[in-house]
Write a protein that holds these residues in place. Structure first.
Motif, PDB file in Angstrom:
ATOM      1  N   ALA A  18       0.652  -1.244   0.194  1.00  0.00           N
ATOM      2  CA  ALA A  18      -0.325  -0.235   0.229  1.00  0.00           C
ATOM      3  C   ALA A  18       1.108   0.905  -0.252  1.00  0.00           C
ATOM      4  O   ALA A  18       0.740   1.930  -0.870  1.00  0.00           O
ATOM      5  N   TRP A  21       2.801   1.265  -3.867  1.00  0.00           N
ATOM      6  CA  TRP A  21       2.047   1.256  -4.669  1.00  0.00           C
ATOM      7  C   TRP A  21       0.924   2.864  -4.645  1.00  0.00           C
ATOM      8  O   TRP A  21      -0.075   3.110  -5.564  1.00  0.00           O
ATOM      9  N   GLY A  22       0.485   2.389  -3.380  1.00  0.00           N
ATOM     10  CA  GLY A  22      -0.762   3.329  -3.452  1.00  0.00           C
ATOM     11  C   GLY A  22      -0.326   4.821  -2.807  1.00  0.00           C
ATOM     12  O   GLY A  22      -1.098   6.054  -3.502  1.00  0.00           O
ATOM     13  N   LEU A  23       0.907   5.408  -2.987  1.00  0.00           N
ATOM     14  CA  LEU A  23       0.920   6.431  -2.314  1.00  0.00           C
ATOM     15  C   LEU A  23       2.737   6.743  -3.232  1.00  0.00           C
ATOM     16  O   LEU A  23       3.793   6.992  -2.770  1.00  0.00           O
ATOM     17  N   ARG A  31       7.245   6.654   2.604  1.00  0.00           N
ATOM     18  CA  ARG A  31       7.596   5.552   2.319  1.00  0.00           C
ATOM     19  C   ARG A  31       7.836   5.064   3.452  1.00  0.00           C
ATOM     20  O   ARG A  31       7.179   4.066   4.327  1.00  0.00           O
ATOM     21  N   ALA A 334      -4.016  10.609   1.746  1.00  0.00           N
ATOM     22  CA  ALA A 334      -4.795   9.045   1.133  1.00  0.00           C
ATOM     23  C   ALA A 334      -6.159   7.958   1.812  1.00  0.00           C
ATOM     24  O   ALA A 334      -7.039   8.002   1.619  1.00  0.00           O
ATOM     25  N   PRO A 338     -10.717   8.085   0.425  1.00  0.00           N
ATOM     26  CA  PRO A 338     -11.790   7.243  -0.125  1.00  0.00           C
ATOM     27  C   PRO A 338     -13.618   7.151   1.408  1.00  0.00           C
ATOM     28  O   PRO A 338     -14.049   6.357   0.770  1.00  0.00           O
TER      29      PRO A 338
END
Length: 458
Positions: A18, A21-23, A31, A334, A338
């Motif tokens: 996460a 690839w998510g941030l 990170r 982030a 959602p």
């Protein structure tokens, strides 16, 4: 490997994916800070590892990955809050060894005619100890002899059970009345300072938090009386032993003088300009002058909870790395999209924050670790959605004091619930927590929505 280890490994793999690839927009240092933070949370919760080694390992990993500098790593132990904590620990150790707390407590309750009067007086005394003893476990150690003396004197199992519930409940809920009451408060103050918010002083903290601490402690006292003692039991005459009436020794008067002077120094900091940590260190030195108090520095330092001091220093390093690297801001952004937090009304954001703060002890057993986790993952995303950052941080720090559902939820609960024989059962703790939760949520909402904004917070 055990299922717990497999679960931890799976969660770390998910967290790594996460973050990577998510941030993608975050810098590598940010990170890495998020991954180390996630690993610490897994260590505290899933693996149930001791909080201090986990926090220290996380701080070292942040340094190795470039998320913090060697200067900031060393500065963790030199932080003003660390010196404040050490000075307060030394003062509390001298107070405990003097026997004054036990003596005063027994004198206060000696004339209590009924169990109800006894528990009300104890509630007030336990609240007062939050101003001179840092950490809830330190207060539990200070007050455990008082509980054991009363348990031997009353010889009534149901009243002993009620007292075993009252002591840890009030210790935990009243910790918020003082900024020294728990390490979580110092973590919250550090985050406020790094975010540029106004940091409350010793007296301002009392003005903000004491209403909640006193009201929540009183609520716990009332519920314990109603739920665990019948009407007749609450009114049954008590015959408590008379406490020692001998005059204070010279050393005890010295402890009283040093403690009073230190509290006065903290309370008048805005007038004389001496920072609270310097006052604490000065008070600690005076308290360990043997001709004055009968205590010496070398012996007293052995009683300091160095485990908590190192844990605090490591968590401050973690907090600094999350903010300085941009990891906390990236995580907040982030989570914002959602969850659609920006669509929630301010009251809903506040209600969510209060509920999470109160329930978080079911997952993270350390109060300081809860603050370290909740502030970047809950308080800052809610702040990004429109809530005031300082108010959200304060809610997390104060709400995390509710942690008496399980005997493993807090050290004071375990200390009073166990012993030579169990003083209260797990169902007693769970029943009390279930009864407390709605009232505490409403009280926290009232303070956060009305009282604290009127006082300038939020």
């Amino acid at each position: 490997m055990t299922p717990r280890v497999w679960l931890a490994a799976a969660l770390l793999a998910v967290a790594g994916a996460a973050v990577h690839w998510g941030l993608p927009a975050l810098a590598p240092a940010a990170r890495w800070a998020l991954f180390v933070f996630a690993a610490a949370v897994v260590g505290w919760t899933v693996l149930e590892l001791d909080e201090t080694p986990v926090a220290l390992a996380a701080a070292l990993a942040l340094l190795a990955g470039g998320s913090t500098s060697a200067g900031h790593f060393y500065a963790g132990l030199g932080d003003e809050f660390i010196w404040l904590l050490v000075g307060a620990f030394v003062l509390a150790a001298v107070l405990q060894s003097s026997g004054l707390a036990e003596r005063w407590a027994l004198q206060l309750v000696a004339s209590a005619a009924t169990p109800a009067a006894l528990m009300v007086r104890l509630t007030g005394f336990i609240i007062a100890t939050a101003f001179v003893v840092p950490s809830t476990s330190g207060r539990a150690a200070l007050l455990l002899p008082v509980f054991l003396a009363l348990a031997r004197a009353v010889q009534a199992p149901r009243l002993v059970r009620a007292l075993a519930l009252l002591f840890p409940s009030v210790i935990l809920l009243s910790a918020c009345v003082s900024m020294l009451g728990a390490g979580a408060h110092l973590v919250a103050l550090d985050f406020m300072g790094r975010l540029g918010a106004r940091v409350p002083g010793f007296v301002e903290w009392i003005a903000l938090a004491a209403p909640f601490g006193v009201a929540s402690s009183a609520l716990a006292c009332v519920l314990i009386l109603r739920l665990f003692l019948t009407r007749d039991e609450r009114r049954t005459p008590l015959a408590l032993p008379r406490p020692e009436r001998a005059p204070l020794t010279r050393a005890q008067w010295g402890v009283v003088a040093v403690t009073a002077a230190t509290l006065l120094g903290w309370a008048t900091g805005s007038w004389h300009g001496v920072p609270a940590p310097i006052v604490a260190v000065g008070g600690a030195l005076l308290a360990t002058v043997r001709p004055l108090t009968g205590a010496d520095l070398k012996g007293t330092l052995r009683q300091v909870e160095w485990n908590l001091v190192v844990f605090m220093a490591a968590t401050l390093v973690m907090g600094e790395a999350l903010l300085a690297s941009g990891a906390a801001r990236g995580l907040a952004q982030a989570l914002l999209q959602p969850l659609a937090l920006e669509r929630l009304a301010p009251a809903a954001l506040l209600g969510l924050a209060c509920l999470v703060a109160l329930l978080s002890h079911l997952v993270i057993t350390s109060r300081t670790a809860r603050a370290t986790v909740l502030i970047p993952t809950v308080a800052l995303p809610l702040a990004a959605a429109g809530a005031d950052p300082a108010l959200m941080i304060f809610v997390m720090a104060i709400g995390s004091g509710f942690c008496q559902t399980l005997s493993i939820s807090a050290k004071p609960v375990a200390m009073f619930a166990s012993g030579e024989r169990a003083h209260c059962a797990p169902r007693d703790l769970a029943g009390l927590a279930l009864a407390l939760l709605p009232g505490l949520w409403l009280l926290l909402m009232l303070c956060a929505a009305v009282l604290w904004p009127l006082q300038g917070l939020g």
